[in-house]
Design an enzyme around this catalytic site. Structure first.
Site, short mmCIF file in Angstrom:
data_model
loop_
_atom_site.label_atom_id
_atom_site.label_comp_id
_atom_site.label_asym_id
_atom_site.label_seq_id
_atom_site.Cartn_x
_atom_site.Cartn_y
_atom_site.Cartn_z
N SER A 71 59.91 14.63 -1.32
CA SER A 71 60.77 13.73 -1.33
C SER A 71 60.66 12.50 -0.21
CB SER A 71 62.31 14.27 -1.14
OG SER A 71 62.76 14.82 0.19
N LYS A 131 64.78 7.59 -1.52
CA LYS A 131 66.08 6.77 -1.65
C LYS A 131 65.76 4.93 -2.20
CE LYS A 131 68.32 9.19 1.57
NZ LYS A 131 69.37 9.38 1.40
#
Length: 437
Positions: free
Chosen positions: A338, A84
């Site tokens: 992720s 992110k």
């Protein structure tokens, strides 16, 4: 095996090399893909040397399960513990001087919050982050440690988003969307550029997907012959319905351990990219997710949050079946891990859930005579089949219990499904009315 074989959803003109920019049909209007390879390349110039080049690790264990050579892109080792920060840094770096002066506001359950907070501190921008009231304490504290002011409230990320957008309008702050902005998608796409450089013979990339920023960025970055697959938790899977209908669609979502990808509606920008590139999507169950987290820790020595393990969940759930129609012979499969921001308490629950899903954890309840020595006999029966008792609990009052009885809950670690069956059968043969909880 997990849930029944995943449903595949395809959209767009396919993955042949287009002579012009990819186009997609949405709302009756044909438009070019909102994010291109050039956008991703420019985003990498912004990131420069500020972030880690996260490693790609080979895995014999998961390659064997997949039936194809498989690599792990360890984005959970990125700064702030997830991808992110890439999109957040690109978005904030491109703010005007006036926008920087007014500050930014964001909403997130954790990973986007930390990415925005870190990027804002790096660029000297004041940041406010709204998070759900029950957001994981480690994520809240990490966000604060990066210098952002955290505002807690509401039960869902959608509640935090509503408060954040209201504050942006009231105070003139710039709202930093977690996935629905071209700069954010382009920033996330730098993961795809790194995969191409680290695994030149990549053929398929499995990507955990919520709103779609990461998978869309990767789709925009890689050449047409590389298949990009979005993997969602089946309790929060907006992309299958959206790709089937051709427009972003809101779906009902349930509670899922993969809170980082629990999004009810795809972002317009990510959906436009994925539709243009003919991306595909599949879903995984809660059992699949927990087994993936456990397997990554045991077999790859990687601590990954449930949302970040969605790609491996797809591999484990269906083994070679999922990839047989995707992975080209001689080309590798890359699974993006992720994120790794998981509360230790949640991790313990997920591990236990994963062990149960894999048949290695057994919870038995037996009604025993409430007198000395009764419990000893039950434990001896369990020990005779070499199972490991981890917890014991007593229930002395309840429906179905006599005044001279007590219900005993025994949690047992076994060697697998066959051993669990053996334990249960032996306990019952020993005279105990064991019930699996």
């Amino acid at each position: 095996m997990g849930a029944p074989f995943a449903t595949w959803w395809n959209v767009g003109p396919g993955r042949g090399v287009p002579p012009v920019a990819p186009r997609w049909q949405g709302g009756g209007v044909t438009t070019a893909s909102p994010v291109t390879l050039d956008d991703v390349l420019r985003a990498r110039e912004v990131l420069d040397d500020l972030l880690h080049l996260t490693p790609v690790e080979g895995s014999e264990a998961f390659s064997e399960i997949a039936g194809h050579p498989l690599m792990l892109k360890c984005e959970h080792l990125q700064r702030t513990g997830s991808f992110k920060v890439r999109g957040a840094l690109v978005r904030l770096a491109r703010l005007s001087d006036e926008e920087r002066r007014r500050g930014v506001v964001a909403a997130s359950a954790g990973n986007h919050a930390q990415g925005v907070a870190w990027a804002a501190r790096r660029l000297g921008i004041d940041a406010v982050v709204h998070m759900p009231a029950d957001a994981a304490i480690p994520k809240v504290e990490a966000t604060r440690s990066y210098g952002a002011r955290v505002v807690l409230g509401g039960d869902r990320v959608e509640d935090a988003l509503a408060r954040a957008t209201a504050e942006a309008e009231a105070e003139g702050r710039t709202f930093i969307h977690p996935y629905d902005h071209v700069d954010v998608v382009a920033g996330q796409g730098t993961v795809g550029l790194e995969i191409l450089e680290q695994v030149p013979d990549v053929g398929t990339i499995l990507v955990p997907t919520g709103g779609g920023g990461l998978v869309a960025g990767i789709a925009a970055a890689v050449p047409a012959h590389v298949r990009v697959v979005a993997v969602q938790a089946e309790r929060a899977a907006a992309y299958p319905a959206s790709l089937a209908s051709g427009v972003p669609t809101t779906v009902a979502t349930g509670r899922t351990m993969a809170d980082g990808i629990a999004v009810a509606r795809p972002g317009d920008v990510p959906f436009g990219v994925l539709a243009a590139h003919g991306a595909q999507a599949l879903t995984v169950s809660e059992d699949d997710l927990s087994r993936a987290v456990l397997s990554l820790a045991e077999r790859a020595k990687q601590v990954v949050e449930p949302a970040g393990a969605a790609g491996i969940a797809a591999v484990i759930a269906h083994r070679g079946e999922t990839l047989d129609g995707l992975a080209e012979p001689g080309r590798k499969v890359v699974v993006v891990l992720s994120g790794g921001n998981v509360d230790p308490i949640v991790l313990r629950k997920v591990f236990r859930h994963g062990m149960a899903a894999a048949g290695r954890y057994l919870h038995l309840r037996c009604n025993l005579s409430d007198r000395p020595g009764s419990l000893v006999g039950l434990l001896e029966a369990i020990a005779q089949v070499h199972a490991d008792v981890v917890t014991i609990g007593h229930v002395r009052t309840g429906a179905g219990l006599g005044v001279d009885e007590t219900a005993v809950d025994v949690e047992v670690v076994t060697k697998g499904s066959r051993h669990s069956t053996e334990v249960l059968e032996h306990v019952r043969e020993s005279g105990y009315d064991a019930v699996v909880r």
